[in-house]
Design an enzyme around this catalytic site. Structure first.
Site, PDB file in Angstrom:
ATOM      1  N   HIS A 149      43.117 -24.702 139.437  1.00 15.29           N
ATOM      2  CA  HIS A 149      42.322 -25.005 140.652  1.00 15.29           C
ATOM      3  C   HIS A 149      42.892 -26.293 141.259  1.00 15.29           C
ATOM      4  O   HIS A 149      44.063 -26.345 141.618  1.00 15.29           O
ATOM      5  CB  HIS A 149      40.853 -25.111 140.216  1.00 15.29           C
ATOM      6  CG  HIS A 149      39.836 -25.116 141.316  1.00 15.29           C
ATOM      7  ND1 HIS A 149      40.132 -24.882 142.628  1.00 15.29           N
ATOM      8  CD2 HIS A 149      38.477 -25.322 141.274  1.00 15.29           C
ATOM      9  CE1 HIS A 149      39.014 -24.941 143.348  1.00 15.29           C
ATOM     10  NE2 HIS A 149      37.990 -25.221 142.551  1.00 15.29           N
ATOM     11  N   HIS A 179      47.089 -16.829 144.706  1.00 14.61           N
ATOM     12  CA  HIS A 179      45.694 -17.174 145.002  1.00 14.61           C
ATOM     13  C   HIS A 179      44.829 -15.954 144.756  1.00 14.61           C
ATOM     14  O   HIS A 179      45.258 -14.825 145.001  1.00 14.61           O
ATOM     15  CB  HIS A 179      45.551 -17.619 146.465  1.00 14.61           C
ATOM     16  CG  HIS A 179      44.301 -18.375 146.718  1.00 14.61           C
ATOM     17  ND1 HIS A 179      43.107 -17.751 146.982  1.00 14.61           N
ATOM     18  CD2 HIS A 179      44.048 -19.707 146.702  1.00 14.61           C
ATOM     19  CE1 HIS A 179      42.181 -18.672 147.136  1.00 14.61           C
ATOM     20  NE2 HIS A 179      42.711 -19.864 146.953  1.00 14.61           N
ATOM     21  N   ASP A 215      48.241 -26.155 147.579  1.00 16.12           N
ATOM     22  CA  ASP A 215      48.757 -27.214 146.710  1.00 16.12           C
ATOM     23  C   ASP A 215      50.283 -27.324 146.727  1.00 16.12           C
ATOM     24  O   ASP A 215      50.836 -28.256 146.174  1.00 16.12           O
ATOM     25  CB  ASP A 215      48.293 -26.970 145.266  1.00 16.12           C
ATOM     26  CG  ASP A 215      46.798 -27.124 145.143  1.00 16.12           C
ATOM     27  OD1 ASP A 215      46.286 -28.143 145.620  1.00 16.12           O
ATOM     28  OD2 ASP A 215      46.146 -26.224 144.598  1.00 16.12           O
TER      29      ASP A 215
HETATM   30  N1  CMC Z   1      53.578 -17.524 139.025  1.00 15.03           N
HETATM   31  C1  CMC Z   1      53.937 -16.376 138.424  1.00 15.03           C
HETATM   32  N2  CMC Z   1      53.155 -15.287 138.316  1.00 15.03           N
HETATM   33  C2  CMC Z   1      51.936 -15.371 138.848  1.00 15.03           C
HETATM   34  C3  CMC Z   1      51.471 -16.529 139.488  1.00 15.03           C
HETATM   35  C4  CMC Z   1      52.344 -17.621 139.575  1.00 15.03           C
HETATM   36  N3  CMC Z   1      51.956 -18.752 140.159  1.00 15.03           N
HETATM   37  N4  CMC Z   1      50.210 -16.331 139.909  1.00 15.03           N
HETATM   38  C5  CMC Z   1      49.873 -15.096 139.548  1.00 15.03           C
HETATM   39  N5  CMC Z   1      50.918 -14.496 138.904  1.00 15.03           N
HETATM   40  C6  CMC Z   1      50.947 -13.125 138.378  1.00 15.03           C
HETATM   41  C7  CMC Z   1      50.161 -13.027 137.079  1.00 15.03           C
HETATM   42  O1  CMC Z   1      50.998 -13.216 135.960  1.00 15.03           O
HETATM   43  C8  CMC Z   1      49.605 -11.626 137.158  1.00 15.03           C
HETATM   44  O2  CMC Z   1      50.625 -10.727 136.777  1.00 15.03           O
HETATM   45  P1  CMC Z   1      50.243  -9.352 136.008  1.00 15.03           P
HETATM   46  O3  CMC Z   1      49.349  -8.599 136.976  1.00 15.03           O
HETATM   47  O4  CMC Z   1      51.551  -8.703 135.774  1.00 15.03           O
HETATM   48  O5  CMC Z   1      49.525  -9.756 134.771  1.00 15.03           O
HETATM   49  C9  CMC Z   1      49.349 -11.407 138.658  1.00 15.03           C
HETATM   50  O6  CMC Z   1      50.255 -12.308 139.326  1.00 15.03           O
HETATM   51  C10 CMC Z   1      47.921 -11.734 139.084  1.00 15.03           C
HETATM   52  O7  CMC Z   1      47.597 -13.040 138.589  1.00 15.03           O
HETATM   53  P2  CMC Z   1      46.172 -13.450 138.052  1.00 15.03           P
HETATM   54  O8  CMC Z   1      46.303 -14.657 137.222  1.00 15.03           O
HETATM   55  O9  CMC Z   1      45.502 -12.253 137.459  1.00 15.03           O
HETATM   56  O10 CMC Z   1      45.484 -13.785 139.444  1.00 15.03           O
HETATM   57  P3  CMC Z   1      44.200 -14.653 139.645  1.00 15.03           P
HETATM   58  O11 CMC Z   1      43.642 -14.267 140.954  1.00 15.03           O
HETATM   59  O12 CMC Z   1      43.304 -14.555 138.458  1.00 15.03           O
HETATM   60  O13 CMC Z   1      44.750 -16.161 139.662  1.00 15.03           O
HETATM   61  C11 CMC Z   1      45.658 -18.236 140.387  1.00 15.03           C
HETATM   62  C12 CMC Z   1      44.954 -16.919 140.810  1.00 15.03           C
HETATM   63  C13 CMC Z   1      45.646 -19.193 141.579  1.00 15.03           C
HETATM   64  C14 CMC Z   1      44.872 -18.890 139.240  1.00 15.03           C
HETATM   65  C15 CMC Z   1      47.107 -17.921 139.941  1.00 15.03           C
HETATM   66  O14 CMC Z   1      47.827 -17.340 141.010  1.00 15.03           O
HETATM   67  C16 CMC Z   1      47.828 -19.158 139.400  1.00 15.03           C
HETATM   68  O15 CMC Z   1      47.698 -19.469 138.217  1.00 15.03           O
HETATM   69  N6  CMC Z   1      48.609 -19.869 140.282  1.00 15.03           N
HETATM   70  C17 CMC Z   1      49.240 -21.122 139.880  1.00 15.03           C
HETATM   71  C18 CMC Z   1      48.224 -22.251 139.907  1.00 15.03           C
HETATM   72  C19 CMC Z   1      47.866 -22.680 141.315  1.00 15.03           C
HETATM   73  O16 CMC Z   1      48.719 -22.853 142.162  1.00 15.03           O
HETATM   74  N7  CMC Z   1      46.559 -22.877 141.544  1.00 15.03           N
HETATM   75  C20 CMC Z   1      46.029 -23.360 142.833  1.00 15.03           C
HETATM   76  C21 CMC Z   1      45.253 -22.301 143.553  1.00 15.03           C
HETATM   77  S1  CMC Z   1      44.946 -22.686 145.269  1.00 15.03           S
HETATM   78  C22 CMC Z   1      43.945 -24.097 145.271  1.00 15.03           C
HETATM   79  C23 CMC Z   1      42.662 -23.941 144.560  1.00 15.03           C
HETATM   80  O17 CMC Z   1      41.970 -22.942 144.668  1.00 15.03           O
HETATM   81  O18 CMC Z   1      42.291 -24.886 143.858  1.00 15.03           O
END
Ligand code: CMC
Length: 438
Positions: free
Chosen positions: A275, A316, A373
């Protein structure tokens, strides 16, 4: 128990029939002013005896709200109906705070009186200062924020009747006003400099810069480019509907806890790298990548299922398109670096990373784009904000969103304590075994 359910979807209802008993329930399909239809399943358990499960709330709305709308497929973000691009270009953070709190843009007089109230509340109780001295100098400023914001309830208990709209408004103004002072003090404490009192002749963002960077021994000139960029960052972070920290504030608030305690719990939820902690993690990642030539190696690592590495600042839960806030921040980054005459390899690495990831089938298929971010950290670094203050800046920006959601929730007559159900998969009922027989 065998349950056979039939779902029949009509225009405004879904009928669910349990064929084992023949019982039916009509579930209303609610339609908001924007967004998909939402099935109101509140009576599912009392009528048919079943729960629903949705870890991470991927299809579940936790509340009704009028504050912010996101269309993640199209990359649209609206505060009270106004597009984020227009607010970032034409508005100020304080005006956006008013908009989020009250639902409408302020008139000149309303803005003047709001500004004066925020100024009036910008100092913190002298007694609060001793809290800072209890921390070690190298404490992460987010840990100080969590504690000092929670402690506000011990100093401002004259406005804690949450059922009194006047008290709620005073608490909201205090929260927005004192966040800048607490944030700046947590930085000053870490570098061993004296706390600087707010100066109400300055704008909200200028005042924060003044408390962060001025010292009694020297005159501090506020650079308008820096103040403008930081004000934009605050606007872009001001609200984002039911994200993890805002949902935490609402859940804590649903128990009728005081607003300062609720915002403190929101700060805790924001801290994690998935986050608000991502802005700090992005810079650490860009520093590790070091130069554009190394980008490919890290993109491969992010795609590798055996690696825990993710591209920070990418992806996201809601946006399946370019985050509109990242678009604005990318332009702002280039403008700020040019105006300050700063060059950094971090921007080159970030741009290369974005270019490669956006062409890569893994990121295209999963619809992973830069989020808010990805570029914010480069600006913060260029304007002299230390790395461990990045998430504090996010918290400062998000405060009007948190407090507006808290106000909206408390004013809702049907508001109930948040109490999710569970799918229990543990041991079934069994008899205690004496320790000699285990
Ligand atoms: N790099 C590589 N792979 C990714 C990434 C990434 N940054 N984000 C998602 N994926 C992949 C993930 O491995 C999954 O693959 P699979 O379906 O094969 O298992 C797929 O994409 C879906 O990911 P998820 O984790 O199930 O998606 P989510 O909606 O639960 O998570 C997230 C969203 C923001 C936590 C995630 O994209 C992430 O960890 N990003 C990096 C951290 C980040 O930048 N966070 C800030 C978010 S924006 C500001 C805020 O809200 O605070």
């Amino acid at each position: 128990m065998d349950v056979y359910l039939f779902w029949i979807m009509a225009k405004n209802t879904v009928t669910i029939t349990d064929n084992s008993t023949g019982k039916s329930i009509e579930i209303p399909l609610l339609q908001g002013t924007e967004g998909p239809a939402t099935a109101d399943i509140g009576k599912l358990y009392s009528e048919l005896g079943i729960f629903t499960i949705d870890p991470g709330f991927t299809s579940t709305a936790s509340c009704e709200s009028k504050i912010t709308y996101i269309d993640g497929e199209k990359g649209i973000l609206l505060y009270r109906g106004y597009p984020i691009e227009q607010l970032a270009e034409k508005s100020t953070h304080l005006e956006v705070c008013y908009l989020l709190l009250h639902g409408e843009l302020p008139s000149k007089t309303q803005l003047q009186s709001f500004r004066s109230s925020i100024g009036h509340h910008s100092m913190i109780h002298e007694g609060l200062k001793s809290f800072f001295n209890g921390f070690s100098r190298d404490a992460h400023p987010m840990s100080i924020m969590v504690s000092v914001v929670g402690a506000l309830s011990a100093f401002y208990h004259d406005s804690l009747d949450i059922f009194n709209p006047e008290h709620r408004e005073i608490s909201a103004h205090r929260m927005i006003a004192k966040m800048t002072t607490i944030a700046a003090n947590s930085y000053k404490y870490s570098v061993g400099q004296p706390f600087v009192y707010p100066n109400n002749e300055l704008s909200y963002t200028e005042n924060f810069l003044h408390m962060m960077f001025s010292v009694p021994a020297e005159k501090y000139e506020i650079n308008p480019v820096v103040a403008d960029a930081l004000d934009k960052i605050f606007i872009l972070h001001a609200d984002h509907e039911q994200n993890a920290s805002t949902s935490t504030v609402r859940l804590a608030g649903s128990s009728q806890a005081n607003p300062f305690a609720c915002i403190s719990s929101g700060i805790t939820a924001l801290w994690g790298p998935a986050h608000g902690g991502a802005n700090e993690a992005v810079i650490k990642m860009l520093m590790k990548i070091e130069k554009p030539e190394n980008v490919n190696k890290y993109v491969e690592m992010a795609k590798d299922k055996n690696s825990t590495f993710r591209l920070m600042g990418f992806g996201h839960r809601v946006y399946k398109n370019y985050d509109p806030r990242a678009k604005i921040l990318k332009e702002t980054t280039e403008r700020v670096l040019k105006a300050l005459n700063v060059s950094t390899p971090l921007l080159e690495v970030a741009m290369k990373l974005e270019e490669i990831a956006l062409k890569d089938p893994y990121f295209i298929e999963k619809k992973l784009y830069p989020n808010v971010d990805f570029y914010s950290g480069i600006i913060l670094r260029a304007i002299g904000i230390p790395l461990n203050m990045f998430t504090v800046i996010f918290a400062l920006g998000r405060t009007p969103g948190w407090i507006s959601h808290w106000m909206e929730m408390i004013a809702e007559p049907k508001q109930k304590i948040g109490r999710p159900r569970q799918l229990y998969t543990g041991a079934v009922s069994r008899n205690y075994v004496d320790i000699s027989k285990r």
